[in-house]
Enzyme design. Structure first.
Site, PDB file in Angstrom:
ATOM      1  N   HIS A  18      41.785  17.204  35.075  1.00  0.00           N
ATOM      2  CA  HIS A  18      40.502  16.737  35.597  1.00  0.00           C
ATOM      3  C   HIS A  18      40.507  15.211  35.765  1.00  0.00           C
ATOM      4  O   HIS A  18      41.565  14.608  35.888  1.00  0.00           O
ATOM      5  CB  HIS A  18      39.357  17.238  34.726  1.00  0.00           C
ATOM      6  CG  HIS A  18      39.395  18.730  34.549  1.00  0.00           C
ATOM      7  ND1 HIS A  18      38.929  19.614  35.494  1.00  0.00           N
ATOM      8  CD2 HIS A  18      39.898  19.494  33.537  1.00  0.00           C
ATOM      9  CE1 HIS A  18      39.110  20.856  35.082  1.00  0.00           C
ATOM     10  NE2 HIS A  18      39.711  20.820  33.895  1.00  0.00           N
ATOM     11  N   GLU A  68      35.826  17.028  29.071  1.00  0.00           N
ATOM     12  CA  GLU A  68      37.244  17.379  29.015  1.00  0.00           C
ATOM     13  C   GLU A  68      38.127  16.261  29.560  1.00  0.00           C
ATOM     14  O   GLU A  68      39.171  15.946  28.989  1.00  0.00           O
ATOM     15  CB  GLU A  68      37.496  18.667  29.799  1.00  0.00           C
ATOM     16  CG  GLU A  68      38.944  19.114  29.792  1.00  0.00           C
ATOM     17  CD  GLU A  68      39.167  20.406  30.551  1.00  0.00           C
ATOM     18  OE1 GLU A  68      40.331  20.882  30.590  1.00  0.00           O
ATOM     19  OE2 GLU A  68      38.195  20.952  31.121  1.00  0.00           O
ATOM     20  N   HIS A 109      45.013  20.146  29.035  1.00  0.00           N
ATOM     21  CA  HIS A 109      43.621  20.527  29.274  1.00  0.00           C
ATOM     22  C   HIS A 109      42.912  20.809  27.948  1.00  0.00           C
ATOM     23  O   HIS A 109      43.536  20.832  26.884  1.00  0.00           O
ATOM     24  CB  HIS A 109      43.553  21.773  30.157  1.00  0.00           C
ATOM     25  CG  HIS A 109      43.779  21.499  31.607  1.00  0.00           C
ATOM     26  ND1 HIS A 109      42.771  21.460  32.533  1.00  0.00           N
ATOM     27  CD2 HIS A 109      44.920  21.226  32.289  1.00  0.00           C
ATOM     28  CE1 HIS A 109      43.271  21.194  33.729  1.00  0.00           C
ATOM     29  NE2 HIS A 109      44.581  21.048  33.607  1.00  0.00           N
ATOM     30  N   GLU A 121      46.042  24.203  26.535  1.00  0.00           N
ATOM     31  CA  GLU A 121      44.610  24.047  26.234  1.00  0.00           C
ATOM     32  C   GLU A 121      44.534  23.634  24.772  1.00  0.00           C
ATOM     33  O   GLU A 121      44.747  24.443  23.878  1.00  0.00           O
ATOM     34  CB  GLU A 121      43.859  25.351  26.480  1.00  0.00           C
ATOM     35  CG  GLU A 121      43.905  25.868  27.911  1.00  0.00           C
ATOM     36  CD  GLU A 121      42.869  25.212  28.818  1.00  0.00           C
ATOM     37  OE1 GLU A 121      42.199  24.260  28.361  1.00  0.00           O
ATOM     38  OE2 GLU A 121      42.722  25.659  29.971  1.00  0.00           O
TER      39      GLU A 121
END
Length: 364
Positions: A179, A194, A256, A320
């Protein structure tokens, strides 16, 4: 050019009309309205374009009546294309047919409840969703052609060969902080974003890798879109992939943070796309390192069709780190202490990956 077009047309006519590479015992078409529809014949051939060198495998299954078909690729436990033929039994076709391995290894035909068929096509490595088609061709009584189920599979473009050595020194590592800019990613209950966590951890990974003698290429080093503000997903993800590909990175690490509707869900998980023999090993190595260092719940590793994993030319993975939707983990992920531990775990995992990959040797 005209000659190539004529050759291609003849190739297609051969496959849909002639008994080339027949498998199984041909069965006469059903004339009984109450008879079970069956697969009656199977043939295959590989066509290589004389100009581009691209190869396509065509599999043709004659059917004694109307059916519905669909297909999907899977990585578990090995790369395969699964084709469901709804409304037809396997008939007397051979259960297993070995192919030449150019595009696919073998075809396994099995019955599903006596009235449907599953066709499993073994693949040397994963193919993208756009690299295969599954469809039917209608029968033609005037030319005695039966209805046919057709599967076309394009041979994946060759990947670079790899020959890894142990250690981080001299390695080129691409790091993608997920992102950024107009895309904030997940947001926790305390409004932690995030994109902020991924950048903080990525910069710490970069510093540790450079201390170990590695060269690090980042898709972003600040809060921005990689392609352009408010861009489309394909353009944005493609720009991130380009950073790794154009810099000939040894591996691609995508960082992430997760989110889920249930705020109790927690832990670290990692994803991979098995385009080389090293992708799963990379995912497992970094997952183990991050869990050991960060101490969060171990959610394991999973195959996934994420764009950045499929389109990078080198082994890649997506981690993640934890769940922003879990308020306890959101608080921890926002601390420099846990960020540093996770970064150390990722670097430790990379070091272990190169050690294990060096033992495997070359290959793709």
């Amino acid at each position: 050019m005209l000659r190539r077009i004529i050759c291609s047309i003849l190739f297609l006519l051969l496959l849909v009309t002639s008994p080339f590479c027949l498998a199984g015992t041909p069965t006469a078409p059903n004339t009984d309205a109450n008879a079970v529809v069956q697969l009656t014949q199977f043939r295959w051939a590989t066509h290589t374009d004389a100009v581009t060198g691209a190869s396509t495998l065509r599999l043709v299954f004659d059917v004694s009546g109307p059916v519905q078909v669909d297909g999907a690729v899977t990585d578990t436990p090995t790369p395969r294309l699964l084709v469901n033929v709804k409304g037809a039994a396997p008939g007397k076709l051979d259960e297993v047919t070995n192919l030449d391995g150019t595009v696919a290894d073998r075809v396994t035909i099995s019955s599903v409840d006596g009235q449907n068929t599953k066709i499993t096509i073994g693949l040397p490595r994963m193919v993208n969703d756009g690299d295969y088609t599954v469809f039917t061709l209608p029968g033609d009584a005037s030319t005695n052609k039966p209805l046919r189920v057709v599967v076309d599979i394009d041979k994946p473009m060759p990947l670079p060969s790899f020959s890894f050595t142990a250690g981080l020194k001299g390695k080129v590592i691409a790091i993608d902080p997920g992102h950024g800019g107009t895309d904030v990613g997940a947001i926790g209950p305390d409004n932690i974003q995030e994109k902020t966590i991924t950048l903080a951890v990525s910069l710490k990974v970069k510093a540790l890798l450079e201390q170990a003698g590695a060269k690090v290429v980042m898709t972003r080093t600040d809060d921005r879109d990689v392609f352009a503000p408010n861009d489309g997903a394909t353009e944005e993800l493609g720009a991130r992939v380009d950073v790794g590909n154009k810099n000939n990175a040894d591996v691609f690490v995508d960082i992430h943070v997760n989110s889920f509707a249930n705020p109790q869900v927690s832990g670290t998980g990692t994803y991979y796309y098995r385009k080389t023999i090293y992708d799963k090993l990379l995912a497992q190595s970094i997952q183990s390192g991050a869990v050991r260092a960060g101490g969060l719940n171990n959610r394991g590793i999973y195959p996934a069709n994420f764009y950045v994993l499929k389109h990078t030319l080198m082994p890649s993975m997506l981690i993640e780190l934890g769940f922003l939707s879990n308020q306890e983990e959101e608080t921890l992920l926002n601390t420099p202490q846990l960020q540093q531990k996770l970064a150390q775990g990722i670097v430790s995992g990379l070091d272990n990956f190169f050690l294990q990959a060096a033992k495997i040797g070359g290959g793709s």
